[in-house]
Design an enzyme around this catalytic site. Structure first.
Site, PDB file in Angstrom:
ATOM      1  N   ASP A  53     -13.690 -12.053  18.418  1.00  0.00           N
ATOM      2  CA  ASP A  53     -14.303 -13.370  18.549  1.00  0.00           C
ATOM      3  C   ASP A  53     -15.091 -13.461  19.852  1.00  0.00           C
ATOM      4  O   ASP A  53     -14.556 -13.902  20.854  1.00  0.00           O
ATOM      5  CB  ASP A  53     -13.212 -14.439  18.493  1.00  0.00           C
ATOM      6  CG  ASP A  53     -13.753 -15.850  18.473  1.00  0.00           C
ATOM      7  OD1 ASP A  53     -14.939 -16.026  18.124  1.00  0.00           O
ATOM      8  OD2 ASP A  53     -12.990 -16.775  18.801  1.00  0.00           O
TER       9      ASP A  53
ATOM     10  N   GLU B  65     -20.618 -21.053  22.006  1.00  0.00           N
ATOM     11  CA  GLU B  65     -20.026 -21.501  20.751  1.00  0.00           C
ATOM     12  C   GLU B  65     -18.624 -22.053  20.976  1.00  0.00           C
ATOM     13  O   GLU B  65     -18.214 -23.020  20.327  1.00  0.00           O
ATOM     14  CB  GLU B  65     -19.985 -20.342  19.743  1.00  0.00           C
ATOM     15  CG  GLU B  65     -19.527 -20.738  18.344  1.00  0.00           C
ATOM     16  CD  GLU B  65     -18.022 -20.704  18.131  1.00  0.00           C
ATOM     17  OE1 GLU B  65     -17.549 -21.231  17.112  1.00  0.00           O
ATOM     18  OE2 GLU B  65     -17.302 -20.150  18.989  1.00  0.00           O
TER      19      GLU B  65
END
Length: 453
Positions: A288, A322
Site C-alpha cells: 500500500d 491518498e
C-alpha cells in the site's frame, strides 16, 4: 446476399483483431515475466526510501526517485504537478496498557492519522465498549463522559471480499473520535481493521467534525482488542492508559509525478495508469501502495520495450496524499479540467501486489459493454472478475470529467493482514504476483489504447 457478405467481413475483421490482440498480450506477459525490473524498483522504494507519509522527507525522496526513474526509462515527458498536502507527524512511539486491579498489561496501539496528542502524562480512564455508533448514542453522555470509548466491531469474516468487510467497519476509525467526543469521552480506542488476530496495530486516517472536542484516538491490535474486551467482562471498572505525541503541522508542498508516452494517432485522448506514492509511516508501504506505483511505471516501460507505439497518450501517475487527504487525486483532476484534457480511461492499482483476479469498472452500462468482448482475451491469465465495481480513490475525481475508471483487483484475502501496519514491508510482496499484476494492467491499457471506449 450483401448483408450476409457484410456480416462475414465484420466477423473476419473482428477475428483478425482478436488474434492480433491475443498475440500481443502474450508478448506483454512474456516481457514482464522475464524482464521486468518492477521488483527491484519496489525494493529501492521501500528499503532505500521507506515510509513516505505526505509532507515527510521520505515522501520528497520518493518524488525525486520516481521522476528520475521515469526519465531513465526514456518516457517522452516526465513532469511534477505541485500539490499542497497535510503534514501530520507521529512523534514518539505510543504507549498503552490495561490496568486491571494490580495487573498492568501492555498492549500495542498506533495513533490514527490526524489525531491530536494526549497530554504529556497520557490519558487514563475507565472504558466503555461499544460495537456501533447507535449503541454509543443510546448510552448517552451520562455514562460516556470522562471515559475512553472502545470501538470493537470486527470486520465481518463472512464477507468473501475483504474490502466489503473493511467498508463495514472502517467508520469506527474515521468518525469514532468525533462520536465519542460529542458525549464527553476523553479518548477513543478502535479495533484494528483486519480479520487476522495478531499484535500489529493498523493506523489510518480519521477526522474531527467542526465544533466537537478533539480527543486523542488510536487503533489497538486485534489481540489487544480481544484481551481488553475479555477483561472488561470480568472487571468493568478496569482502566486503560495511553500516551501519544502526534501533531499536525502546516500544509507542505509536494507533487504528483507524471510520466508520459505521447499518442501517435490520437494524442489528445489520454489513458492514465497509476498508484499512490505516499504511505503510512509505520511500515514501508510495499503493498500500500509501492506495488501499484512500480506496476504502473512498468506498464509504460513494457509497451515501449516491445516497440508498441500507442495510438493514445499514456500516462503513469504517481499520486501524492491518498492516505490522509486525497489532495493528489483531486489536484490531478483539477489540472486535467483546467487544461481541457480528455481522459478516456484511468486504471489504478491500490489493492496490493497479490495474484490478479480482474478489474472493477466505473462507467455507464454502454461503456462496460464495450469492455466485455475483451474478457476472453484476459480470462486465460486469471482475469475473470471483470465488470461493475470500484475504480480507485486517486482516479475517482476524474469521473466528473467523464473518464471511465478501472480498479485493478488482486486476490483480497491477505491484503488487510498488511494494510497500514508495520509489517507492510518489501518481504511481504511476492515477485511473481507483483509482475502478474503489472502484466494484467499492461494488457488492459493496451486494449484501451487500441480500441478506445
Amino acid at each position: 446476399m450483401k448483408k450476409l457478405l457484410l456480416a462475414f467481413c465484420l466477423f473476419a475483421t473482428g477475428a483478425r483483431a482478436q488474434s492480433t490482440d491475443s498475440v500481443t498480450i502474450r508478448k506483454i506477459y512474456n516481457e514482464i515475466l522475464t524482464n521486468s525490473p518492477s521488483y527491484e524498483w519496489l525494493r529501492q522504494l521501500t528499503q532505500q526510501i521507506g515510509p513516505r507519509l505526505s509532507g515527510s522527507a521520505g515522501a520528497q525522496k520518493a518524488v525525486e526517485w520516481s521522476k528520475q526513474l521515469m526519465e531513465k526509462e526514456g518516457f517522452d515527458r516526465v513532469f511534477l504537478q505541485e500539490v499542497m498536502v497535510p503534514h501530520w507527524v507521529r512523534g514518539a512511539k505510543e504507549v498503552a496498557y490495561i490496568q486491571n486491579g494490580k495487573q498492568k498489561i501492555t498492549v500495542p496501539i498506533a495513533a490514527l492519522g490526524g489525531s491530536v496528542a494526549t497530554s504529556p502524562k497520557g490519558v487514563e480512564a475507565q472504558v466503555i465498549e461499544v460495537k456501533s455508533f447507535q449503541e454509543l448514542r443510546d448510552l448517552g453522555a451520562e455514562k460516556v463522559k470522562g471515559k475512553i470509548v472502545f470501538f470493537n466491531r470486527p470486520m465481518d469474516p463472512t464477507k468473501l471480499n475483504t474490502f466489503e468487510a473493511y467498508g463495514g467497519a472502517v467508520e469506527q476509525r474515521a468518525n469514532g473520535a468525533t462520536e465519542a467526543g460529542k458525549l464527553g469521552a476523553v479518548g477513543a480506542i478502535v479495533r484494528s481493521m483486519t480479520t487476522a488476530l495478531d499484535d500489529n496495530p493498523h493506523t489510518g486516517s480519521m477526522r474531527y467534525a467542526t465544533g466537537v472536542p478533539l480527543i486523542p484516538t488510536a487503533s489497538i491490535s486485534t489481540n489487544g482488542a480481544e484481551l481488553l474486551s475479555k477483561s472488561l467482562k470480568t472487571n468493568a471498572n478496569l482502566t486503560f492508559y495511553f500516551k501519544q505525541s502526534c501533531e499536525s503541522l502546516p500544509d507542505a508542498k509536494s507533487y504528483n509525478v507524471v510520466g508520459e508516452i505521447k499518442g501517435s494517432e490520437k494524442p489528445d485522448e489520454i489513458i492514465v495508469v497509476g498508484g499512490h506514492l505516499d504511505s503510512w509511516d509505520i511500515g514501508q508501504g510495499a503493498h500500500d501502495d509501492g506495488s501499484g506505483c512500480v506496476q504502473s511505471i512498468d506498464v509504460l516501460r513494457t509497451l515501449k520495450a516491445l516497440g508498441i507505439k500507442p495510438k493514445r497518450t499514456l500516462r503513469a501517475v504517481m499520486f501524492m496524499n491518498e492516505e490522509n487527504g486525497l489532495r493528489g487525486g483531486v489536484g490531478y483532476a483539477d489540472y486535467a479540467k483546467k487544461n481541457n484534457e480528455k481522459h478516456i480511461a484511468a486504471v489504478e492499482s491500490d489493492n496490493g501486489g497479490f495474484t490478479p483476479r480482474g478489474f472493477g469498472i466505473v462507467g455507464t452500462a454502454e461503456q462496460r459493454a464495450k469492455v466485455m468482448p475483451w474478457k476472453p482475451l484476459l480470462t486465460p491469465y486469471g482475469l475473470s472478475e471483470i465488470g461493475a465495481g470500484s475504480g480507485g480513490a486517486d482516479i475517482g475525481p476524474l469521473a466528473q470529467l467523464g473518464t471511465v475508471l478501472f480498479g485493478f483487483k488482486p486476490d483480497s484475502q491477505r491484503y488487510f493482514d498488511f494494510h497500514h501496519t508495520g509489517i507492510d514491508r518489501f518481504e511481504g510482496v511476492n515477485k511473481r504476483e507483483l509482475e502478474l499484476g503489472a502484466a494484467s494492467m499492461a494488457a488492459l491499457v493496451y486494449l484501451l489504447d487500441q480500441h478506445g471506449l
